[in-house]
Design an enzyme around this catalytic site. Structure first.
Site, mmCIF file in Angstrom:
data_model
loop_
_atom_site.group_PDB
_atom_site.id
_atom_site.type_symbol
_atom_site.label_atom_id
_atom_site.label_comp_id
_atom_site.label_asym_id
_atom_site.label_seq_id
_atom_site.Cartn_x
_atom_site.Cartn_y
_atom_site.Cartn_z
ATOM 1 N N SER A 104 0.841 -1.196 0.000
ATOM 2 C CA SER A 104 0.000 0.000 0.000
ATOM 3 C C SER A 104 0.876 1.245 0.000
ATOM 4 O O SER A 104 2.052 1.193 0.370
ATOM 5 C CB SER A 104 -0.891 0.017 1.243
ATOM 6 O OG SER A 104 -0.096 0.231 2.407
ATOM 7 N N ASP A 105 0.272 2.361 -0.378
ATOM 8 C CA ASP A 105 0.947 3.637 -0.185
ATOM 9 C C ASP A 105 0.965 3.915 1.318
ATOM 10 O O ASP A 105 0.140 3.396 2.076
ATOM 11 C CB ASP A 105 0.220 4.754 -0.941
ATOM 12 C CG ASP A 105 1.132 5.923 -1.252
ATOM 13 O OD1 ASP A 105 2.206 6.038 -0.628
ATOM 14 O OD2 ASP A 105 0.768 6.743 -2.113
ATOM 15 N N TRP A 106 1.884 4.728 1.749
ATOM 16 C CA TRP A 106 2.098 4.953 3.172
ATOM 17 C C TRP A 106 0.899 5.642 3.832
ATOM 18 O O TRP A 106 0.418 6.654 3.351
ATOM 19 C CB TRP A 106 3.368 5.772 3.388
ATOM 20 C CG TRP A 106 4.580 4.912 3.173
ATOM 21 C CD1 TRP A 106 4.920 4.243 2.033
ATOM 22 C CD2 TRP A 106 5.563 4.601 4.138
ATOM 23 N NE1 TRP A 106 6.063 3.539 2.234
ATOM 24 C CE2 TRP A 106 6.497 3.737 3.518
ATOM 25 C CE3 TRP A 106 5.764 4.971 5.459
ATOM 26 C CZ2 TRP A 106 7.591 3.236 4.178
ATOM 27 C CZ3 TRP A 106 6.877 4.472 6.114
ATOM 28 C CH2 TRP A 106 7.772 3.615 5.474
#
Length: 163
Positions: A104-106
């Site tokens: 996932s993106d942060w």
């Protein structure tokens, strides 16, 4: 130009990974703006998605076998990308043959209990074990979903060359 983007990305991935370093393609998919990018639902037709927004990723995946792909913050046609089984399992893995790690993106807004069965292997910068356990108890995900994610994480770690 999606073709040029894909070719450049593939060359860069091959170069990075030739040194034993993980290259991560990001942000999959239709991530076109900074303002409100966590919540703005990217509504894209199938044709535009395939010919414009995914084509560069497709070329890069098929020509360079990146070890990792990062999803985007935005929902895509109503489904958050890290929770999007058609995007991650269907297109990325089954159609394009991607066999690496999906992250996932942060600090995204998604729920790890839904990310794992969709094909997102690791939540960045950390997961939420309580949600994963609750997801197991509710039948949202299975131990097999977790096993697949763990396998992808371990396979990626084994590719890294420590110098």
């Amino acid at each position: 130009n999606p073709y040029l983007t894909g070719k450049m990305a593939a060359a860069k991935v091959r170069g990075i990974q030739s040194e034993g370093i993980v290259a991560t393609l990001k942000h999959l998919a239709a991530n076109n703006k900074e303002t409100n990018r966590r919540y703005c639902d990217s509504r894209v037709s199938e044709r535009a998605l395939r010919e414009i927004y995914l084509k560069g990723f497709e070329i890069a995946v098929k020509e360079s076998a990146p070890w990792a792909v990062m999803t985007s913050y935005n929902p895509l046609n109503g489904i958050r990308t890290a929770e999007h089984p058609e995007l991650l399992k269907g297109i990325l893995r089954e159609e394009w043959g991607f066999d690496g790690l999906v992250m996932s993106d942060w600090r995204n807004e998604d729920d790890h209990a839904y990310e794992l069965p969709a094909g997102n292997d690791i939540r960045m910068p950390h997961g939420n074990s309580d949600r994963v356990i609750a997801g197991l108890e509710k039948g949202i995900l299975t131990e097999a979903d977790i096993d697949i994610a763990v396998t992808h994480v371990l396979e990626m770690l084994l590719k890294i060359e420590v110098k």
